[in-house]
Each structure stands twice: as structure tokens, then as C-alpha cells.
Design a protein around this motif. Sequence first.
Motif, short mmCIF file in Angstrom:
data_model
loop_
_atom_site.label_atom_id
_atom_site.label_comp_id
_atom_site.label_asym_id
_atom_site.label_seq_id
_atom_site.Cartn_x
_atom_site.Cartn_y
_atom_site.Cartn_z
N HIS A 153 -7.40 1.27 3.31
CA HIS A 153 -6.31 0.52 3.96
C HIS A 153 -6.92 -0.36 5.05
O HIS A 153 -7.70 0.11 5.88
CB HIS A 153 -5.33 1.52 4.56
CG HIS A 153 -4.03 0.95 5.01
ND1 HIS A 153 -3.92 0.04 6.05
CD2 HIS A 153 -2.76 1.17 4.57
CE1 HIS A 153 -2.65 -0.25 6.25
NE2 HIS A 153 -1.93 0.41 5.35
N TYR A 168 0.86 -1.19 0.00
CA TYR A 168 0.00 0.00 0.00
C TYR A 168 0.90 1.24 0.00
O TYR A 168 1.96 1.23 0.60
CB TYR A 168 -0.89 0.03 1.24
CG TYR A 168 -2.03 -0.96 1.22
CD1 TYR A 168 -3.31 -0.58 0.81
CD2 TYR A 168 -1.83 -2.28 1.61
CE1 TYR A 168 -4.35 -1.49 0.79
CE2 TYR A 168 -2.87 -3.20 1.59
CZ TYR A 168 -4.12 -2.80 1.18
OH TYR A 168 -5.16 -3.70 1.16
N GLN A 195 -6.99 1.90 -5.92
CA GLN A 195 -7.13 2.53 -4.61
C GLN A 195 -8.25 1.86 -3.82
O GLN A 195 -9.29 1.51 -4.38
CB GLN A 195 -7.43 4.03 -4.77
CG GLN A 195 -7.32 4.85 -3.50
CD GLN A 195 -7.54 6.33 -3.78
OE1 GLN A 195 -8.44 6.70 -4.51
NE2 GLN A 195 -6.70 7.20 -3.20
N ASN A 240 0.84 5.89 -0.44
CA ASN A 240 0.28 7.19 -0.79
C ASN A 240 1.43 8.12 -1.13
O ASN A 240 2.55 7.97 -0.61
CB ASN A 240 -0.56 7.79 0.34
CG ASN A 240 -2.04 7.46 0.20
OD1 ASN A 240 -2.52 7.19 -0.91
ND2 ASN A 240 -2.78 7.49 1.29
N TYR A 242 -5.83 4.33 0.34
CA TYR A 242 -4.44 4.22 -0.10
C TYR A 242 -4.43 3.57 -1.48
O TYR A 242 -5.32 2.78 -1.83
CB TYR A 242 -3.62 3.32 0.84
CG TYR A 242 -3.01 4.04 2.02
CD1 TYR A 242 -1.63 4.21 2.12
CD2 TYR A 242 -3.80 4.53 3.05
CE1 TYR A 242 -1.07 4.86 3.21
CE2 TYR A 242 -3.24 5.19 4.15
CZ TYR A 242 -1.87 5.34 4.21
OH TYR A 242 -1.31 5.99 5.28
N TYR A 250 -2.64 0.86 -3.96
CA TYR A 250 -1.96 -0.41 -3.68
C TYR A 250 -1.71 -1.16 -4.98
O TYR A 250 -2.36 -0.92 -5.99
CB TYR A 250 -2.75 -1.26 -2.69
CG TYR A 250 -3.99 -1.94 -3.23
CD1 TYR A 250 -4.05 -3.32 -3.39
CD2 TYR A 250 -5.13 -1.20 -3.59
CE1 TYR A 250 -5.18 -3.95 -3.87
CE2 TYR A 250 -6.26 -1.81 -4.08
CZ TYR A 250 -6.28 -3.19 -4.21
OH TYR A 250 -7.41 -3.81 -4.71
#
Length: 203
Positions: free
Chosen positions: A146, A105, A143, A107, A153, A155
Motif C-alpha cells: 500500500h 485497495y 497484491q 484487505n 494490500y 488492489y
Amino acid sequence: METGSISEEEFLTSARTFFALSTGNVDIWELKKAPNKGNSCYLQKKTCQRVRIHREENSQELPHSKEVQEDSDTCSTSTRMDEEEDLTFEYHVVYSPSYGVPVLYFNIYRQDGSLLSLSEVWSLVPEHYKDRLRNERWSFITQQEHPIVGRPYFYLHPCHTANLMKQVGLSEANKLNYILSWLSAVGPVVLLEIPLVYGKNMC
């Protein structure tokens, strides 16, 4: 390793081993305990990089411009903008019970705290990876919420991870290096580089 997948216990052992290696190599990974999830842990790394972002911006042409004198309708054009920015990359390595593999994951933030869009994230993928992933660009990087921190997030979808790690062919005794081998293969797609010094610790 016949299936390419690992159990959560094996993931935790590999995560602790990787964290110890990163500390020895003066890397900046952290081993974080997942709240309200027993012994579950995940790995986290934050780093800053100056990168060039490619994005398209829509611009409106005025009706009286020379290009549209023959057509009074307003037309929209797309202009490619390339800019260098200082960005903060936050990476998390989390275990997926559904797939039996780790998931990356991440950002990416601007200096004002705003997040990059999915198209901007895709623009950062190195060209040689884009060529291979072009047909599944929006499914490979996507996305979702999470599973631990509960916020959106990006991923890397884990559907191909087990097959990838099966091809790597780690032995049962070498599952300690599972995360190191996996991150070395998939991390560069989203500008997460694993220093070569880690290699000396792999069996």
C-alpha cells in the motif's frame, strides 16, 4: 472528460465531496490524511459481511485405501470446500499519480485476524464479473505494498480505469462525482456496494 483521468487536486475535491455524501447517507466512510504527504488524503471504509468462501483443500489418500489398491503410491486429491464466514472488509481509495486515477485497495480478514489468500478473494467475485475477467484474473486483482500505510494490500489494477471513466462521460463540471461513479462501477467486483440513495446526488 476527454481522457478519463483526473489530477490529484481533482481527486481530493471529489474525495471530500464523496465523503460528505456518505455522511449524509449514513454510510461509514472516513476521510484519512496521508502522513507526511502534504494535503494528500484517502478514503477508508470497514464493514463486516457474512459470505460463502469457495476454496480447494489438498488431501492425501492413504496407500491402502480402496481407490488406490492397484497403485501403492500416495496420491493427492483436491476437494472443493464451501463455508460461510463472517469477514471484515477494509477498503481504501487512493490516488495514483502514475495513472492519474483513483485505485481501490482492500484487505479481507477472518475473525482471527488472518487474511484471505488471493485465490479465496477471487472466489468471492460475483460470477458475472468472473466471466468477463477470467483471462486477466491474476492481473486485475493482485497484491502490492500500500503506497500510504506500507503494508501488503490487494488492489484492482488501474490500467483500465481511465478508459472506463472516459466511457462514463462525466463532464468537467461533474468531476465532483468522479469517485462515486467509479466506485459504483468497480466496487461490486469485490463486494463493495454503493447504496442507490447516492444516485439522487449525482448530476
